[in-house]
Motif scaffolding. Structure first.
Motif, PDB file in Angstrom:
ATOM      1  N   ALA A  26       9.912  -6.902 -11.473  1.00  0.00           N
ATOM      2  CA  ALA A  26       8.623  -7.510 -11.828  1.00  0.00           C
ATOM      3  C   ALA A  26       7.808  -7.817 -10.583  1.00  0.00           C
ATOM      4  CB  ALA A  26       8.853  -8.786 -12.644  1.00  0.00           C
ATOM      5  N   THR A  27       8.471  -8.262  -9.535  1.00  0.00           N
ATOM      6  CA  THR A  27       7.751  -8.577  -8.293  1.00  0.00           C
ATOM      7  C   THR A  27       7.174  -7.298  -7.692  1.00  0.00           C
ATOM      8  OG1 THR A  27       9.226 -10.440  -7.898  1.00  0.00           O
ATOM      9  CG2 THR A  27       7.936  -9.668  -6.017  1.00  0.00           C
ATOM     10  N   TRP A  28       7.953  -6.233  -7.716  1.00  0.00           N
ATOM     11  CA  TRP A  28       7.454  -4.951  -7.205  1.00  0.00           C
ATOM     12  C   TRP A  28       6.244  -4.479  -8.014  1.00  0.00           C
ATOM     13  CZ3 TRP A  28       7.337  -1.516  -3.431  1.00  0.00           C
ATOM     14  CH2 TRP A  28       6.847  -0.247  -3.726  1.00  0.00           C
ATOM     15  N   ALA A  29       6.356  -4.551  -9.337  1.00  0.00           N
ATOM     16  CA  ALA A  29       5.265  -4.069 -10.187  1.00  0.00           C
ATOM     17  C   ALA A  29       4.000  -4.903  -9.985  1.00  0.00           C
ATOM     18  CB  ALA A  29       5.696  -4.110 -11.657  1.00  0.00           C
ATOM     19  N   ARG A  30       4.176  -6.195  -9.749  1.00  0.00           N
ATOM     20  CA  ARG A  30       3.022  -7.072  -9.584  1.00  0.00           C
ATOM     21  C   ARG A  30       2.325  -6.849  -8.234  1.00  0.00           C
ATOM     22  NH1 ARG A  30       0.973 -11.849 -11.672  1.00  0.00           N
ATOM     23  NH2 ARG A  30       1.402 -10.789 -13.631  1.00  0.00           N
ATOM     24  N   PRO A  32       3.507  -4.843  -4.364  1.00  0.00           N
ATOM     25  CA  PRO A  32       4.514  -4.369  -3.405  1.00  0.00           C
ATOM     26  C   PRO A  32       4.592  -5.224  -2.134  1.00  0.00           C
ATOM     27  CG  PRO A  32       3.368  -2.511  -4.358  1.00  0.00           C
ATOM     28  CD  PRO A  32       2.637  -3.750  -4.839  1.00  0.00           C
ATOM     29  N   ARG A  33       3.437  -5.709  -1.660  1.00  0.00           N
ATOM     30  CA  ARG A  33       3.516  -6.540  -0.448  1.00  0.00           C
ATOM     31  C   ARG A  33       4.305  -7.816  -0.725  1.00  0.00           C
ATOM     32  NH1 ARG A  33      -1.791  -8.160   2.821  1.00  0.00           N
ATOM     33  NH2 ARG A  33      -1.536  -6.036   3.630  1.00  0.00           N
ATOM     34  N   ARG A  34       4.034  -8.397  -1.851  1.00  0.00           N
ATOM     35  CA  ARG A  34       4.776  -9.609  -2.207  1.00  0.00           C
ATOM     36  C   ARG A  34       6.275  -9.305  -2.312  1.00  0.00           C
ATOM     37  NH1 ARG A  34       3.326 -13.871  -7.018  1.00  0.00           N
ATOM     38  NH2 ARG A  34       5.260 -15.039  -6.930  1.00  0.00           N
ATOM     39  N   TYR A  35       6.603  -8.134  -2.827  1.00  0.00           N
ATOM     40  CA  TYR A  35       8.014  -7.733  -2.900  1.00  0.00           C
ATOM     41  C   TYR A  35       8.624  -7.713  -1.497  1.00  0.00           C
ATOM     42  CZ  TYR A  35      12.193  -5.000  -3.557  1.00  0.00           C
ATOM     43  OH  TYR A  35      13.503  -4.588  -3.541  1.00  0.00           O
ATOM     44  N   ARG A  36       7.898  -7.096  -0.572  1.00  0.00           N
ATOM     45  CA  ARG A  36       8.438  -6.993   0.788  1.00  0.00           C
ATOM     46  C   ARG A  36       8.651  -8.379   1.388  1.00  0.00           C
ATOM     47  NH1 ARG A  36       4.167  -5.787   4.688  1.00  0.00           N
ATOM     48  NH2 ARG A  36       4.531  -7.935   5.293  1.00  0.00           N
ATOM     49  N   GLU A 226      10.709   3.789  -7.145  1.00  0.00           N
ATOM     50  CA  GLU A 226       9.547   3.527  -6.283  1.00  0.00           C
ATOM     51  C   GLU A 226       9.891   2.533  -5.178  1.00  0.00           C
ATOM     52  OE1 GLU A 226       6.222   3.880  -9.893  1.00  0.00           O
ATOM     53  OE2 GLU A 226       6.490   2.010  -8.794  1.00  0.00           O
ATOM     54  N   LEU A 227      10.503   1.443  -5.570  1.00  0.00           N
ATOM     55  CA  LEU A 227      10.760   0.416  -4.543  1.00  0.00           C
ATOM     56  C   LEU A 227      11.845   0.872  -3.571  1.00  0.00           C
ATOM     57  CD1 LEU A 227      13.473  -1.548  -5.115  1.00  0.00           C
ATOM     58  CD2 LEU A 227      12.063  -2.266  -7.031  1.00  0.00           C
ATOM     59  N   PRO A 244       1.737  -1.801  -0.170  1.00  0.00           N
ATOM     60  CA  PRO A 244       0.332  -2.224  -0.164  1.00  0.00           C
ATOM     61  C   PRO A 244       0.140  -3.508  -0.970  1.00  0.00           C
ATOM     62  CG  PRO A 244       0.649  -0.427  -1.702  1.00  0.00           C
ATOM     63  CD  PRO A 244       1.972  -0.608  -0.986  1.00  0.00           C
ATOM     64  N   PRO A 245      -0.891  -4.281  -0.623  1.00  0.00           N
ATOM     65  CA  PRO A 245      -1.192  -5.458  -1.436  1.00  0.00           C
ATOM     66  C   PRO A 245      -1.815  -5.038  -2.761  1.00  0.00           C
ATOM     67  CG  PRO A 245      -2.862  -5.169   0.261  1.00  0.00           C
ATOM     68  CD  PRO A 245      -1.811  -4.122   0.514  1.00  0.00           C
ATOM     69  N   LEU A 246      -1.445  -5.701  -3.808  1.00  0.00           N
ATOM     70  CA  LEU A 246      -2.041  -5.463  -5.121  1.00  0.00           C
ATOM     71  C   LEU A 246      -2.653  -6.796  -5.544  1.00  0.00           C
ATOM     72  CD1 LEU A 246      -2.315  -3.135  -7.104  1.00  0.00           C
ATOM     73  CD2 LEU A 246      -0.210  -3.882  -8.201  1.00  0.00           C
TER      74      LEU A 246
END
Ligand code: SF4
Length: 278
Positions: A26-30, A32-36, A226-227, A244-246
């Motif tokens: 969910a974090t990745w989908a929301r 990617p920067r936040r995921y990282r 993807e991630l 990238p930031p989303l």
């Protein structure tokens, strides 16, 4: 990203299984920067606590403790002591707000436990499930697993401000993955998933088919692929552009907005209690 050597792929070549939780996906989908920043960077300073998250954790903890009581002790009379024990005020504004939401949480919990079937004992509470499926190992902690008529039912508690619909249960990737993992770990059929929304007192559920679970698994495998590709690009080449930031309204309550100029530009600062319902 956690990868493990796993199943044999075509021509006996080992393929990597990507270990994921619904929260990671969910974090990745929301964003990617936040995921990282959440999972890969060295600990970056996060924002302070959010009141709605604190409230949700308190309610979950009280319900876990409630179901750990012996069945004959499970009554709403236990709730004040449990709430006192697990209450936290992190992220709330002032004493008046804290008292109001504490009373509100008590009301939600009282209504919830009073409508429970007295004879019903969950099969598992806050159960960790983990199972390889396709190209991933899906795992996570399930709020509750019931057994009804010989089948497992995955139950997830919700305390957000918006009431839920059946589509929320049907489309929940987390619930579908938990159902698949619970099947494997507990060796019983599992098709039904439910969201129990305490503020509205409304439970919504969905009975999956093998096909609808397969669709959710496909979705999870796509996100995991993807991630994993982004993580490989970052680890192999230091490619931060892979994340990238989303941006969107969610940037207002992102824990990492202090480190993200795009996010600060996209959405305003909000108070830590802004996502509490009224
Ligand atoms: S502030 Fe927004 S764009 Fe920046 S990391 Fe957080 S969610 Fe992503």
């Amino acid at each position: 990203m956690v990868c493990v050597q796993g199943q044999l792929g075509l021509e006996g070549i080992p393929t990597r299984l990507v270990r994921v939780t619904p929260a990671r996906l969910a974090t990745w989908a929301r964003c990617p920067r936040r995921y990282r920043m959440t999972y890969l960077d060295k600990p970056a300073s996060r924002s302070g606590a959010w009141a709605h998250s604190t409230l949700g954790a308190v309610v979950h903890n009280v319900l876990r403790a409630f179901f750990e009581l012996r069945p004959e002790k499970r009554s709403s009379e236990q709730l004040p002591a449990l709430l006192r024990h697990y209450w936290k005020s992190d992220g709330f504004g002032d004493a008046e707000q804290i008292a109001r939401y504490r009373e509100r949480a008590h009301g939600w919990l009282r209504s919830y436990v009073e409508r429970l079937d007295a004879d019903e004992t969950p099969l598992a509470v806050e159960r960790w499930v983990s199972a390889p499926m396709g190209s991933i190992i899906a795992e996570g902690r399930v709020d509750r697993i019931d057994e009804r008529d010989g089948e497992l039912v995955v139950v997830d508690y919700k305390t957000g401000r918006h009431a839920l619909t059946v589509d929320d249960a049907r489309n929940s990737l987390a619930l579908a993955l938990y159902a698949l993992a619970a099947r494997r770990n507990l060796r019983k059929p599992c098709r039904r998933v439910e969201l129990h929304h305490l503020p509205s007192g409304r439970d919504v559920g969905w009975d999956h088919t093998d096909e609808s679970l397969r669709e959710q698994l496909d979705r999870a495998e796509r996100l995991a692929g993807e991630l994993q590709a982004a993580t490989d690009a970052w680890e192999d080449r230091g490619d931060r552009d892979a994340f990238p930031p989303l941006t969107g309204r969610h940037c207002s309550w992102c824990d990492f907005r202090a480190h993200c100029a795009e996010g600060r530009q996209a959405a305003p600062d909000v108070e830590p209690w802004a996502l509490l319902g009224e």
